[in-house]
Design a protein around this motif. Structure first.
Motif, PDB file in Angstrom:
ATOM      1  N   ALA A  36       0.824  -1.205   0.000  1.00  0.00           N
ATOM      2  CA  ALA A  36       0.000   0.000   0.000  1.00  0.00           C
ATOM      3  C   ALA A  36       0.861   1.259   0.000  1.00  0.00           C
ATOM      4  O   ALA A  36       0.573   2.215  -0.719  1.00  0.00           O
ATOM      5  N   ALA A  37       1.911   1.236   0.792  1.00  0.00           N
ATOM      6  CA  ALA A  37       2.803   2.400   0.843  1.00  0.00           C
ATOM      7  C   ALA A  37       3.445   2.643  -0.521  1.00  0.00           C
ATOM      8  O   ALA A  37       3.557   3.786  -0.971  1.00  0.00           O
ATOM      9  N   LEU A  38       3.850   1.581  -1.188  1.00  0.00           N
ATOM     10  CA  LEU A  38       4.480   1.715  -2.501  1.00  0.00           C
ATOM     11  C   LEU A  38       3.483   2.197  -3.558  1.00  0.00           C
ATOM     12  O   LEU A  38       3.841   2.954  -4.459  1.00  0.00           O
ATOM     13  N   ALA A  39       2.233   1.748  -3.441  1.00  0.00           N
ATOM     14  CA  ALA A  39       1.205   2.122  -4.421  1.00  0.00           C
ATOM     15  C   ALA A  39       0.515   3.446  -4.078  1.00  0.00           C
ATOM     16  O   ALA A  39      -0.195   4.002  -4.906  1.00  0.00           O
ATOM     17  N   GLY A  40       0.694   3.904  -2.854  1.00  0.00           N
ATOM     18  CA  GLY A  40       0.042   5.150  -2.443  1.00  0.00           C
ATOM     19  C   GLY A  40      -1.436   4.992  -2.183  1.00  0.00           C
ATOM     20  O   GLY A  40      -2.228   5.888  -2.489  1.00  0.00           O
ATOM     21  N   VAL A  41      -1.815   3.831  -1.637  1.00  0.00           N
ATOM     22  CA  VAL A  41      -3.221   3.543  -1.332  1.00  0.00           C
ATOM     23  C   VAL A  41      -3.319   2.988   0.082  1.00  0.00           C
ATOM     24  O   VAL A  41      -2.314   2.811   0.755  1.00  0.00           O
ATOM     25  N   SER A  42      -4.534   2.672   0.522  1.00  0.00           N
ATOM     26  CA  SER A  42      -4.707   2.093   1.857  1.00  0.00           C
ATOM     27  C   SER A  42      -4.399   0.595   1.829  1.00  0.00           C
ATOM     28  O   SER A  42      -4.537  -0.059   0.795  1.00  0.00           O
ATOM     29  N   HIS A  43      -4.008   0.085   2.986  1.00  0.00           N
ATOM     30  CA  HIS A  43      -3.739  -1.351   3.068  1.00  0.00           C
ATOM     31  C   HIS A  43      -5.026  -2.161   2.922  1.00  0.00           C
ATOM     32  O   HIS A  43      -5.006  -3.305   2.512  1.00  0.00           O
ATOM     33  N   HIS A  44      -6.156  -1.528   3.205  1.00  0.00           N
ATOM     34  CA  HIS A  44      -7.444  -2.200   3.026  1.00  0.00           C
ATOM     35  C   HIS A  44      -7.697  -2.499   1.544  1.00  0.00           C
ATOM     36  O   HIS A  44      -8.211  -3.567   1.202  1.00  0.00           O
ATOM     37  N   LEU A  45      -7.323  -1.577   0.686  1.00  0.00           N
ATOM     38  CA  LEU A  45      -7.506  -1.799  -0.744  1.00  0.00           C
ATOM     39  C   LEU A  45      -6.606  -2.934  -1.226  1.00  0.00           C
ATOM     40  O   LEU A  45      -7.037  -3.783  -2.005  1.00  0.00           O
ATOM     41  N   VAL A  46      -5.376  -2.985  -0.763  1.00  0.00           N
ATOM     42  CA  VAL A  46      -4.470  -4.064  -1.157  1.00  0.00           C
ATOM     43  C   VAL A  46      -5.061  -5.405  -0.732  1.00  0.00           C
ATOM     44  O   VAL A  46      -5.084  -6.362  -1.506  1.00  0.00           O
ATOM     45  N   TYR A  47      -5.578  -5.468   0.484  1.00  0.00           N
ATOM     46  CA  TYR A  47      -6.205  -6.689   0.979  1.00  0.00           C
ATOM     47  C   TYR A  47      -7.371  -7.105   0.082  1.00  0.00           C
ATOM     48  O   TYR A  47      -7.492  -8.270  -0.294  1.00  0.00           O
ATOM     49  N   ARG A  48      -8.231  -6.142  -0.262  1.00  0.00           N
ATOM     50  CA  ARG A  48      -9.396  -6.457  -1.103  1.00  0.00           C
ATOM     51  C   ARG A  48      -8.985  -6.952  -2.481  1.00  0.00           C
ATOM     52  O   ARG A  48      -9.558  -7.926  -2.993  1.00  0.00           O
ATOM     53  N   VAL A  49      -7.987  -6.319  -3.082  1.00  0.00           N
ATOM     54  CA  VAL A  49      -7.529  -6.746  -4.408  1.00  0.00           C
ATOM     55  C   VAL A  49      -6.959  -8.159  -4.336  1.00  0.00           C
ATOM     56  O   VAL A  49      -7.274  -9.014  -5.170  1.00  0.00           O
ATOM     57  N   ARG A  50      -6.150  -8.438  -3.330  1.00  0.00           N
ATOM     58  CA  ARG A  50      -5.579  -9.784  -3.191  1.00  0.00           C
ATOM     59  C   ARG A  50      -6.668 -10.820  -2.941  1.00  0.00           C
ATOM     60  O   ARG A  50      -6.628 -11.915  -3.497  1.00  0.00           O
ATOM     61  N   ARG A  51      -7.644 -10.482  -2.115  1.00  0.00           N
ATOM     62  CA  ARG A  51      -8.736 -11.407  -1.820  1.00  0.00           C
ATOM     63  C   ARG A  51      -9.557 -11.689  -3.075  1.00  0.00           C
ATOM     64  O   ARG A  51      -9.912 -12.838  -3.348  1.00  0.00           O
ATOM     65  N   GLU A  52      -9.860 -10.669  -3.839  1.00  0.00           N
ATOM     66  CA  GLU A  52     -10.620 -10.854  -5.086  1.00  0.00           C
ATOM     67  C   GLU A  52      -9.870 -11.732  -6.064  1.00  0.00           C
ATOM     68  O   GLU A  52     -10.457 -12.597  -6.712  1.00  0.00           O
ATOM     69  N   ARG A  53      -8.573 -11.520  -6.158  1.00  0.00           N
ATOM     70  CA  ARG A  53      -7.764 -12.332  -7.083  1.00  0.00           C
ATOM     71  C   ARG A  53      -7.720 -13.793  -6.632  1.00  0.00           C
ATOM     72  O   ARG A  53      -7.729 -14.689  -7.457  1.00  0.00           O
ATOM     73  N   ALA A  54      -7.657 -14.007  -5.335  1.00  0.00           N
ATOM     74  CA  ALA A  54      -7.591 -15.376  -4.819  1.00  0.00           C
ATOM     75  C   ALA A  54      -8.881 -16.138  -5.103  1.00  0.00           C
ATOM     76  O   ALA A  54      -8.853 -17.334  -5.376  1.00  0.00           O
ATOM     77  N   THR A  55     -10.017 -15.447  -5.042  1.00  0.00           N
ATOM     78  CA  THR A  55     -11.285 -16.131  -5.301  1.00  0.00           C
ATOM     79  C   THR A  55     -11.512 -16.362  -6.783  1.00  0.00           C
ATOM     80  O   THR A  55     -12.309 -17.218  -7.152  1.00  0.00           O
ATOM     81  N   GLN A  56     -10.827 -15.621  -7.639  1.00  0.00           N
ATOM     82  CA  GLN A  56     -10.968 -15.780  -9.083  1.00  0.00           C
ATOM     83  C   GLN A  56     -10.154 -16.957  -9.612  1.00  0.00           C
ATOM     84  O   GLN A  56     -10.405 -17.437 -10.698  1.00  0.00           O
ATOM     85  N   GLN A  57      -9.171 -17.387  -8.871  1.00  0.00           N
ATOM     86  CA  GLN A  57      -8.299 -18.464  -9.340  1.00  0.00           C
ATOM     87  C   GLN A  57      -8.877 -19.818  -9.085  1.00  0.00           C
ATOM     88  O   GLN A  57      -9.694 -20.117  -8.377  1.00  0.00           O
TER      89      GLN A  57
END
Length: 57
Positions: A36-57
């Motif tokens: 999140a720090a590297l992307a300039g976003v909240s850690h909550h967004l990183v968590y959501r993106v990773r969770r969404e990707r995990a359910t798509q696989q």
């Protein structure tokens, strides 16, 4: 806000930044907070993106 120029980023742009960081070298090893720090976003967004990707696989 986006960087230092005062413009807000769209949700698409923020998600794209997260994907760029976590798809990059070593991105899968980064904590949500570090990614999140590297992307300039909240850690909550990183968590959501990773969770969404995990359910798509």
């Amino acid at each position: 806000m986006s960087g230092n120029n005062g413009d807000t980023r769209s949700n698409f742009a923020k998600r794209r930044a997260v994907e760029t960081v976590i798809d990059g070298p070593g991105g899968e090893k980064l904590s949500n907070r570090r990614a999140a720090a590297l992307a300039g976003v909240s850690h909550h967004l990183v968590y959501r993106v990773r969770r969404e990707r995990a359910t798509q696989q």
